[in-house]
Design an enzyme around this catalytic site. Structure first.
Site, PDB file in Angstrom:
ATOM      1  CD  GLU A   1      -0.663  -2.637  -3.454  1.00 17.17           C
ATOM      2  OE1 GLU A   1      -0.778  -1.802  -4.384  1.00 17.17           O
ATOM      3  OE2 GLU A   1      -0.835  -3.855  -3.620  1.00 17.17           O
TER       4      GLU A   1
ATOM      5  CG  ASN B   1      -5.966  -5.619  -4.598  1.00 12.74           C
ATOM      6  OD1 ASN B   1      -5.277  -4.912  -5.312  1.00 12.74           O
ATOM      7  ND2 ASN B   1      -5.448  -6.446  -3.701  1.00 12.74           N
TER       8      ASN B   1
ATOM      9  CG  ASN C   1      -3.442  -7.053  -7.381  1.00 10.83           C
ATOM     10  OD1 ASN C   1      -3.666  -5.873  -7.175  1.00 10.83           O
ATOM     11  ND2 ASN C   1      -2.656  -7.766  -6.592  1.00 10.83           N
TER      12      ASN C   1
ATOM     13  CG  ASP D   1       0.199  -5.360  -6.708  1.00  8.32           C
ATOM     14  OD1 ASP D   1      -0.974  -4.992  -6.921  1.00  8.32           O
ATOM     15  OD2 ASP D   1       0.643  -5.550  -5.567  1.00  8.32           O
TER      16      ASP D   1
END
Length: 309
Positions: free
Chosen positions: A43, A130, A187, A233
């Site tokens: 990520e 996040n 997110n 995402d």
């Protein structure tokens, strides 16, 4: 920075799928270059123009990795890393990171020290920050779902103390405020080119919502798009204001009016993306176990740090 990790070279087809005539002219390499593979869930890519390198998080393995654009070598940038997820750079080019494991947002100073920007709100610990973006005024905006405390996989199992999963803003003077409190699991997030709008994904709802930025507050929150394959995402914009959103089948590209213009199909579920390279026309993708890149005919929108990265 410690030992060199051998990158696993290779390519994969890059399939551009046009769904609207306005997607014409958006194209790029016919093959994705796999820069590295071997992660568990990767990520948070962030590019440094000055250093010509890419950083990203391998969350379950609790490390930040670094790819060198000049040598193609991959190395460990930081481990342990607090199960970091999303990264960006601030107006001075410093790394800003969301740490699942430590339930905080931090800044890496130029000398290497770590400064905590946010770890609690109203006396309650944050869940597991996040993703994060920085506005040109220096304010830091981040999402705080609970993925890092749901289990020990991406952090440490724990309890939600903040009565939900919200979006926050760290003011330039360090003050923390809650700017959105009606999400399931907020997110990815990205500002429009003029920073008058903030796009935020809700992974559990598989949507993108769009808010009007009113100084240090957000208003609106209308539905902008629904994901047709998996969930949204991470998101980023190009210089034409189009929104590039990660999805299960690759990257979905939206016009600012909300129309799905087309897709870039990728062989692994894409978690996040960022632009880099000398002309900001190199698209970097973190996708499940791997990091991919390709050159495109469009350029990524400038970020808060501009040429000072």
């Amino acid at each position: 920075m410690t030992g060199i990790l051998e990158p696993l070279a290779g390519t994969a087809p890059a399939v551009w799928e046009k769904l609207d005539d306005r997607f014409a002219g958006i194209r790029g390499d016919s093959r994705l270059e796999r820069l590295w593979t071997g992660g568990r869930w990767v990520e948070g890519p962030v590019y440094s123009a000055a250093g010509r390198y890419l950083l990203w998080s391998d969350i379950p393995n609790d490390r930040i990795l670094r790819w060198d654009e000049t040598s193609y070598q991959v190395s460990v940038f930081r481990q342990p890393a607090g199960n970091t997820n999303g990264h960006t750079r601030d107006t001075e080019g410093r790394l800003v990171s969301c740490e699942h494991g430590n339930r905080r947002v931090t800044r890496t100073e130029h000398h290497g020290g770590i400064t905590v920007l946010a770890d609690s709100y109203d006396g309650k610990r944050l869940n597991s920050p996040n993703d994060v973006v920085v506005k040109r005024d220096g304010s830091v905006w981040f999402t705080d779902p609970a993925y890092g405390i749901d289990s020990d996989y991406e952090g440490y199992q724990g309890e939600i103390e903040t009565a939900g999963c919200h979006v926050y803003r760290v003011a330039p003077d360090g003050g923390l405020s809650r700017v959105a409190d009606d999400f399931n699991r907020p997110n990815g997030l990205a500002f429009s080119l003029d920073e008058s709008l903030l796009y935020i994904t809700d992974s559990e709802e598989a949507t993108i919502r769009v808010f009007t930025v009113d100084g240090d507050k957000l208003t609106g929150g209308e539905l902008f798009a629904e994901c047709g394959n998996g969930i949204f995402d991470g998101i980023r914009l190009d210089t034409q204001g189009r929104i590039w959103a990660s999805a299960a089948d690759g990257v979905h590209v939206y016009h600012p009016d909300g129309t799905l213009l087309g897709k870039l199909l990728v062989p692994e579920t894409v978690s996040n993306l960022t632009w880099g390279g000398a002309k900001r026309n190199r698209l970097f993708l973190t996708a499940t176990t791997s990091v991919y890149s390709l050159f495109t005919t469009v350029n990524g929108a400038p970020e808060a740090y501009g040429s000072r990265s």
